[in-house]
Design a protein around this motif. Structure first.
Motif, PDB file in Angstrom:
ATOM      1  N   MET A 127       0.833  -1.208   0.000  1.00 19.68           N
ATOM      2  CA  MET A 127       0.000   0.000   0.000  1.00 19.68           C
ATOM      3  C   MET A 127       0.869   1.261   0.000  1.00 19.68           C
ATOM      4  N   GLN A 128       0.433   2.227  -0.764  1.00 20.03           N
ATOM      5  CA  GLN A 128       1.239   3.440  -0.870  1.00 20.03           C
ATOM      6  C   GLN A 128       0.967   4.408   0.288  1.00 20.03           C
ATOM      7  N   THR A 129       1.929   5.260   0.522  1.00 18.57           N
ATOM      8  CA  THR A 129       1.775   6.310   1.539  1.00 18.57           C
ATOM      9  C   THR A 129       2.059   7.654   0.885  1.00 18.57           C
ATOM     10  N   LEU A 130       1.208   8.620   1.204  1.00 21.35           N
ATOM     11  CA  LEU A 130       1.378   9.993   0.694  1.00 21.35           C
ATOM     12  C   LEU A 130       1.569  10.929   1.884  1.00 21.35           C
ATOM     13  N   LEU A 131       2.521  11.805   1.769  1.00 19.24           N
ATOM     14  CA  LEU A 131       2.725  12.848   2.792  1.00 19.24           C
ATOM     15  C   LEU A 131       2.360  14.196   2.192  1.00 19.24           C
ATOM     16  N   GLN A 132       1.385  14.871   2.805  1.00 20.74           N
ATOM     17  CA  GLN A 132       1.016  16.227   2.374  1.00 20.74           C
ATOM     18  C   GLN A 132       1.646  17.237   3.328  1.00 20.74           C
ATOM     19  N   LEU A 133       2.362  18.168   2.730  1.00 23.13           N
ATOM     20  CA  LEU A 133       3.061  19.186   3.509  1.00 23.13           C
ATOM     21  C   LEU A 133       2.442  20.541   3.170  1.00 23.13           C
ATOM     22  N   ASN A 134       1.673  21.110   4.103  1.00 26.06           N
ATOM     23  CA  ASN A 134       1.114  22.450   3.889  1.00 26.06           C
ATOM     24  C   ASN A 134       2.067  23.471   4.490  1.00 26.06           C
ATOM     25  N   THR A 135       2.370  24.522   3.732  1.00 32.89           N
ATOM     26  CA  THR A 135       3.341  25.496   4.234  1.00 32.89           C
ATOM     27  C   THR A 135       2.793  26.919   4.228  1.00 32.89           C
ATOM     28  N   ALA A 154      -8.250   7.412  -5.857  1.00 28.59           N
ATOM     29  CA  ALA A 154      -7.660   6.505  -6.850  1.00 28.59           C
ATOM     30  C   ALA A 154      -6.798   5.422  -6.199  1.00 28.59           C
ATOM     31  N   HIS A 155      -6.511   5.566  -4.918  1.00 26.45           N
ATOM     32  CA  HIS A 155      -5.658   4.594  -4.209  1.00 26.45           C
ATOM     33  C   HIS A 155      -6.328   4.155  -2.910  1.00 26.45           C
ATOM     34  N   PRO A 156      -7.429   3.400  -3.024  1.00 27.90           N
ATOM     35  CA  PRO A 156      -8.135   3.005  -1.804  1.00 27.90           C
ATOM     36  C   PRO A 156      -7.208   2.205  -0.883  1.00 27.90           C
ATOM     37  N   GLY A 157      -7.299   2.493   0.398  1.00 25.36           N
ATOM     38  CA  GLY A 157      -6.461   1.754   1.356  1.00 25.36           C
ATOM     39  C   GLY A 157      -5.096   2.398   1.570  1.00 25.36           C
ATOM     40  N   ALA A 158      -4.763   3.413   0.763  1.00 25.21           N
ATOM     41  CA  ALA A 158      -3.463   4.079   0.946  1.00 25.21           C
ATOM     42  C   ALA A 158      -3.484   4.907   2.231  1.00 25.21           C
ATOM     43  N   THR A 159      -2.293   5.212   2.726  1.00 23.91           N
ATOM     44  CA  THR A 159      -2.181   6.024   3.944  1.00 23.91           C
ATOM     45  C   THR A 159      -1.833   7.459   3.542  1.00 23.91           C
ATOM     46  N   ILE A 189      11.764  13.117   9.416  1.00 33.60           N
ATOM     47  CA  ILE A 189      12.422  12.313   8.372  1.00 33.60           C
ATOM     48  C   ILE A 189      11.692  10.982   8.171  1.00 33.60           C
ATOM     49  N   ASP A 190      11.236  10.377   9.268  1.00 31.95           N
ATOM     50  CA  ASP A 190      10.524   9.098   9.134  1.00 31.95           C
ATOM     51  C   ASP A 190       9.280   9.250   8.254  1.00 31.95           C
ATOM     52  N   GLU A 191       8.578  10.371   8.410  1.00 27.10           N
ATOM     53  CA  GLU A 191       7.397  10.598   7.560  1.00 27.10           C
ATOM     54  C   GLU A 191       7.802  10.661   6.094  1.00 27.10           C
ATOM     55  N   ARG A 204      10.459   9.386   4.767  1.00 26.97           N
ATOM     56  CA  ARG A 204      10.971   8.081   4.337  1.00 26.97           C
ATOM     57  C   ARG A 204       9.816   7.122   4.022  1.00 26.97           C
ATOM     58  N   ARG A 205       8.764   7.210   4.842  1.00 29.05           N
ATOM     59  CA  ARG A 205       7.606   6.331   4.627  1.00 29.05           C
ATOM     60  C   ARG A 205       6.870   6.676   3.338  1.00 29.05           C
ATOM     61  N   ALA A 206       6.946   7.952   2.932  1.00 26.17           N
ATOM     62  CA  ALA A 206       6.098   8.417   1.829  1.00 26.17           C
ATOM     63  C   ALA A 206       6.617   7.950   0.474  1.00 26.17           C
ATOM     64  N   ASP A 207       5.696   7.409  -0.331  1.00 23.00           N
ATOM     65  CA  ASP A 207       6.009   7.140  -1.735  1.00 23.00           C
ATOM     66  C   ASP A 207       5.759   8.402  -2.548  1.00 23.00           C
ATOM     67  N   VAL A 208       4.780   9.180  -2.091  1.00 20.48           N
ATOM     68  CA  VAL A 208       4.385  10.404  -2.795  1.00 20.48           C
ATOM     69  C   VAL A 208       4.411  11.553  -1.793  1.00 20.48           C
ATOM     70  N   ILE A 209       5.028  12.664  -2.202  1.00 22.01           N
ATOM     71  CA  ILE A 209       5.116  13.844  -1.326  1.00 22.01           C
ATOM     72  C   ILE A 209       4.417  14.999  -2.049  1.00 22.01           C
ATOM     73  N   VAL A 210       3.498  15.630  -1.355  1.00 18.90           N
ATOM     74  CA  VAL A 210       2.716  16.726  -1.942  1.00 18.90           C
ATOM     75  C   VAL A 210       3.007  17.980  -1.129  1.00 18.90           C
ATOM     76  N   ILE A 211       3.463  19.021  -1.806  1.00 21.05           N
ATOM     77  CA  ILE A 211       3.826  20.253  -1.084  1.00 21.05           C
ATOM     78  C   ILE A 211       2.958  21.404  -1.588  1.00 21.05           C
ATOM     79  N   GLY A 212       2.286  22.083  -0.670  1.00 22.58           N
ATOM     80  CA  GLY A 212       1.624  23.348  -0.988  1.00 22.58           C
ATOM     81  C   GLY A 212       2.658  24.443  -0.777  1.00 22.58           C
ATOM     82  N   LEU A 213       2.886  25.243  -1.817  1.00 21.63           N
ATOM     83  CA  LEU A 213       4.027  26.179  -1.784  1.00 21.63           C
ATOM     84  C   LEU A 213       3.600  27.607  -2.111  1.00 21.63           C
ATOM     85  N   PRO A 214       3.315  28.422  -1.108  1.00 21.79           N
ATOM     86  CA  PRO A 214       3.037  29.842  -1.383  1.00 21.79           C
ATOM     87  C   PRO A 214       4.333  30.589  -1.682  1.00 21.79           C
ATOM     88  N   MET A 215       4.218  31.699  -2.422  1.00 20.03           N
ATOM     89  CA  MET A 215       5.385  32.586  -2.511  1.00 20.03           C
ATOM     90  C   MET A 215       5.180  33.717  -1.508  1.00 20.03           C
TER      91      MET A 215
END
Ligand code: FMN
Length: 206
Positions: free
Chosen positions: A1-9, A32-37, A81-83, A85-96
């Motif tokens: 199962m995949q893991t996604l980390l969302q980083l809001n900044t 699209a990825h049922p059961g993913a974390t 770092i563990d988060e 490392r666990r993530a297959d996908v990293i999503v970053i919200g990036l304001p200027m």
């Protein structure tokens, strides 16, 4: 199962335009990825402290030689770092903000760049240790910079992520948000369409 980390900044936590775009992506990705974390780290809700000499010395101190305070600094950095490392996908919200990345994101980067942990030095230069991941960056800006030398963010974020071994990075921009209501709505609609296109089942299957 995949893991996604969302980083809001964003300063505005989940209400920032960059966080909302990131959130739209995550919502559709999750469907699209049922059961993913999905892990969420919101830097406005839980700010990362600035890196200072005391904290950096804690990183440099040898295992077994750290005092209690240093141990807790390193444990905190290890959790971030563990988060990652666990993530297959990293999503970053990036304001200027003021022509650069949010200081909160810089503080986060300063806590996850650790020699021997997320990168190592070799005779041929540094090598990132967080490989095999894909990152998506949703950039929200008052003005328009993408593709010009004034875009201080894209190159920097790409370089930093590559330094850790994250080379596959896709950007979506919502620009001109402060230029006027029409410009804002058009930019946000385009960014939302781009996100929906990214999560098109045919594209995901490819
Ligand atoms: C403190 C601050 C500084 C900003 N500086 C810039 C800037 O340098 N260039 C720019 O294009 N927009 C700038 N903006 C506008 C933001 O990029 C825009 O509001 C964007 O939506 C921020 O993302 P967010 O809504 O996710 O926080 C600034 C906004 C704030 C609050």
């Amino acid at each position: 199962m995949q893991t996604l980390l969302q980083l809001n900044t964003s300063l505005y936590a989940g209400d920032g335009q960059s966080s909302r775009l990131a959130g739209r992506f995550v919502e559709r990705w999750r469907a699209a990825h049922p059961g993913a974390t999905v892990l969420l780290r919101d830097l406005a809700r839980e700010p990362v402290p600035h890196l200072d000499a005391e904290r950096f010395d804690a990183f440099l101190a040898k295992d077994g030689a750290r005092d209690e305070k240093q141990k807790s600094v390193v444990a905190y950095s290890n959790r971030l770092i563990d988060e990652l490392r666990r993530a297959d996908v990293i999503v970053i919200g990036l304001p200027m903000y003021n022509f650069g990345v949010p200081s909160m994101l810089k503080a986060y980067f300063d806590h996850v760049a650790r020699a021997g942990v997320t990168f190592r030095y070799t005779e041929n230069g540094p090598v990132g240790l967080l490989t095999g991941k894909k990152a998506y960056v949703f950039a929200a800006r008052g003005g328009r910079y993408a593709g010009t030398p004034s875009d201080t963010q894209t190159g920097y974020v790409r370089q930093f992520l590559a330094f850790l071994g994250i080379e596959d990075v896709e950007f979506v921009y919502a620009e001109g948000l402060a230029i006027g209501e029409a410009s804002k709505q058009t930019a946000l609609a385009r960014a939302r369409d781009a996100i929906d296109g990214m999560l098109d089942p045919q594209r995901l299957a490819a």
